[in-house]
Design a protein around this motif. Structure first.
Motif, mmCIF file in Angstrom:
data_model
loop_
_atom_site.group_PDB
_atom_site.id
_atom_site.type_symbol
_atom_site.label_atom_id
_atom_site.label_comp_id
_atom_site.label_asym_id
_atom_site.label_seq_id
_atom_site.Cartn_x
_atom_site.Cartn_y
_atom_site.Cartn_z
ATOM 1 N N VAL A 91 0.935 -1.042 -0.182
ATOM 2 C CA VAL A 91 0.018 -0.060 0.024
ATOM 3 C C VAL A 91 0.991 1.360 -0.173
ATOM 4 O O VAL A 91 1.711 1.463 0.822
ATOM 5 N N MET A 92 0.634 2.003 -0.893
ATOM 6 C CA MET A 92 1.563 3.140 -1.049
ATOM 7 C C MET A 92 0.728 4.392 -1.643
ATOM 8 O O MET A 92 -0.241 4.251 -2.189
ATOM 9 N N GLY A 93 1.192 5.607 -1.227
ATOM 10 C CA GLY A 93 0.590 6.956 -1.834
ATOM 11 C C GLY A 93 0.918 6.990 -3.180
ATOM 12 O O GLY A 93 1.727 6.681 -3.881
ATOM 13 N N ALA A 94 -0.217 7.475 -4.102
ATOM 14 C CA ALA A 94 -0.165 7.551 -5.318
ATOM 15 C C ALA A 94 0.675 9.078 -5.765
ATOM 16 O O ALA A 94 0.613 9.952 -4.830
ATOM 17 N N THR A 95 1.303 9.179 -6.673
ATOM 18 C CA THR A 95 2.286 10.398 -6.757
ATOM 19 C C THR A 95 1.544 11.408 -7.307
ATOM 20 O O THR A 95 0.303 11.540 -7.970
ATOM 21 N N ARG A 96 1.794 12.690 -7.021
ATOM 22 C CA ARG A 96 1.171 14.169 -7.165
ATOM 23 C C ARG A 96 2.258 14.925 -7.921
ATOM 24 O O ARG A 96 2.051 16.060 -7.987
ATOM 25 N N GLN A 97 3.364 14.305 -8.510
ATOM 26 C CA GLN A 97 4.200 15.022 -9.260
ATOM 27 C C GLN A 97 3.889 15.245 -10.487
ATOM 28 O O GLN A 97 3.211 14.456 -11.205
ATOM 29 N N GLY A 98 4.418 16.136 -11.308
ATOM 30 C CA GLY A 98 4.128 16.674 -12.556
ATOM 31 C C GLY A 98 4.827 15.696 -13.687
ATOM 32 O O GLY A 98 5.700 14.904 -13.150
ATOM 33 N N LEU A 99 4.488 16.189 -14.859
ATOM 34 C CA LEU A 99 4.850 15.144 -16.010
ATOM 35 C C LEU A 99 6.560 15.152 -16.119
ATOM 36 O O LEU A 99 7.398 14.213 -16.230
ATOM 37 N N LEU A 100 6.893 16.399 -15.896
ATOM 38 C CA LEU A 100 8.537 16.728 -16.061
ATOM 39 C C LEU A 100 9.278 15.844 -14.895
ATOM 40 O O LEU A 100 10.112 15.220 -15.146
ATOM 41 N N SER A 101 8.578 15.797 -13.723
ATOM 42 C CA SER A 101 9.212 15.362 -12.353
ATOM 43 C C SER A 101 9.474 13.612 -12.649
ATOM 44 O O SER A 101 10.489 12.963 -12.346
ATOM 45 N N ARG A 102 8.216 13.289 -13.331
ATOM 46 C CA ARG A 102 8.284 11.888 -13.363
ATOM 47 C C ARG A 102 9.151 11.335 -14.642
ATOM 48 O O ARG A 102 9.616 10.338 -14.539
ATOM 49 N N SER A 112 -11.712 23.354 -11.631
ATOM 50 C CA SER A 112 -12.172 23.452 -12.948
ATOM 51 C C SER A 112 -11.434 22.512 -13.834
ATOM 52 O O SER A 112 -10.306 21.833 -13.407
ATOM 53 N N LEU A 113 -11.978 22.007 -15.034
ATOM 54 C CA LEU A 113 -11.306 21.129 -15.844
ATOM 55 C C LEU A 113 -10.014 21.729 -16.305
ATOM 56 O O LEU A 113 -8.881 20.708 -16.495
ATOM 57 N N VAL A 114 -9.855 22.812 -16.584
ATOM 58 C CA VAL A 114 -8.263 23.532 -16.904
ATOM 59 C C VAL A 114 -7.375 23.297 -15.734
ATOM 60 O O VAL A 114 -6.314 22.713 -16.155
ATOM 61 N N ARG A 115 -7.823 23.717 -14.735
ATOM 62 C CA ARG A 115 -6.815 23.372 -13.391
ATOM 63 C C ARG A 115 -6.508 21.774 -13.323
ATOM 64 O O ARG A 115 -5.469 21.675 -12.909
ATOM 65 N N ALA A 116 -7.679 20.958 -13.462
ATOM 66 C CA ALA A 116 -7.219 19.732 -13.389
ATOM 67 C C ALA A 116 -6.184 19.106 -14.419
ATOM 68 O O ALA A 116 -5.358 18.420 -14.191
ATOM 69 N N TRP A 117 -6.532 19.632 -15.703
ATOM 70 C CA TRP A 117 -5.342 19.338 -16.627
ATOM 71 C C TRP A 117 -3.882 19.861 -16.345
ATOM 72 O O TRP A 117 -3.152 19.130 -16.429
ATOM 73 N N PHE A 118 -3.897 21.074 -15.921
ATOM 74 C CA PHE A 118 -2.442 21.875 -15.481
ATOM 75 C C PHE A 118 -2.020 21.031 -14.502
ATOM 76 O O PHE A 118 -0.607 20.624 -14.545
ATOM 77 N N GLN A 119 -2.753 20.446 -13.534
ATOM 78 C CA GLN A 119 -2.369 19.653 -12.246
ATOM 79 C C GLN A 119 -1.834 18.405 -12.751
ATOM 80 O O GLN A 119 -0.699 18.175 -12.055
ATOM 81 N N ARG A 120 -2.487 17.705 -13.678
ATOM 82 C CA ARG A 120 -2.033 16.462 -14.014
ATOM 83 C C ARG A 120 -0.938 16.466 -14.695
ATOM 84 O O ARG A 120 0.329 15.801 -14.506
ATOM 85 N N TRP A 121 -0.655 17.422 -15.456
ATOM 86 C CA TRP A 121 0.539 17.259 -16.568
ATOM 87 C C TRP A 121 1.616 18.324 -15.845
ATOM 88 O O TRP A 121 2.635 17.786 -16.015
ATOM 89 N N LEU A 122 1.495 19.322 -15.233
ATOM 90 C CA LEU A 122 2.393 20.088 -14.702
ATOM 91 C C LEU A 122 2.892 19.755 -13.132
ATOM 92 O O LEU A 122 3.988 20.121 -12.660
#
Length: 96
Positions: A36-47, A76-86
């Motif tokens: 059991v481990m935490g899911a990552t919250r890192q951005g695309l570049l970090s990953r 918002s959907l825009v914020r979700a997209w930025f958080q997912r990728w960045l």
């Protein structure tokens, strides 16, 4: 050993040069069946630069891997997209 809802849970603090290899080595040595481990919250570049530890553990571990994360509603959907990728940017708060 922790006991929650009648389920025995072992928690360990591990030290190693490579996070993924350390987790997998421990699991193999101790015949662990579920991680059991935490899911990552890192951005695309970090990953891309450092790898995605939960994903790699899930791909290489023969048992079950349970990823957990804190529920956070999205504004918002825009914020979700930025958080997912960045990745999520944390702004330090100053209290007076």
């Amino acid at each position: 050993m922790l006991e929650a809802q009648g389920i025995a849970v072992d928690a360990e603090l591990l030290d190693g040069a490579d996070v993924t290899d350390t987790i997998l080595a421990y699991a193999s040595e101790h015949e662990v069946d579920t991680i059991v481990m935490g899911a990552t919250r890192q951005g695309l570049l970090s990953r891309a630069l450092f790898g995605d530890v939960p994903e790699t553990v899930g791909e290489r571990f023969d048992g079950e891997v349970l990823l957990v994360r804190h529920y956070q509603p999205t504004r918002s959907l825009v914020r979700a997209w930025f958080q997912r990728w960045l990745g999520e940017r944390r702004v330090p708060t100053v209290s007076k």
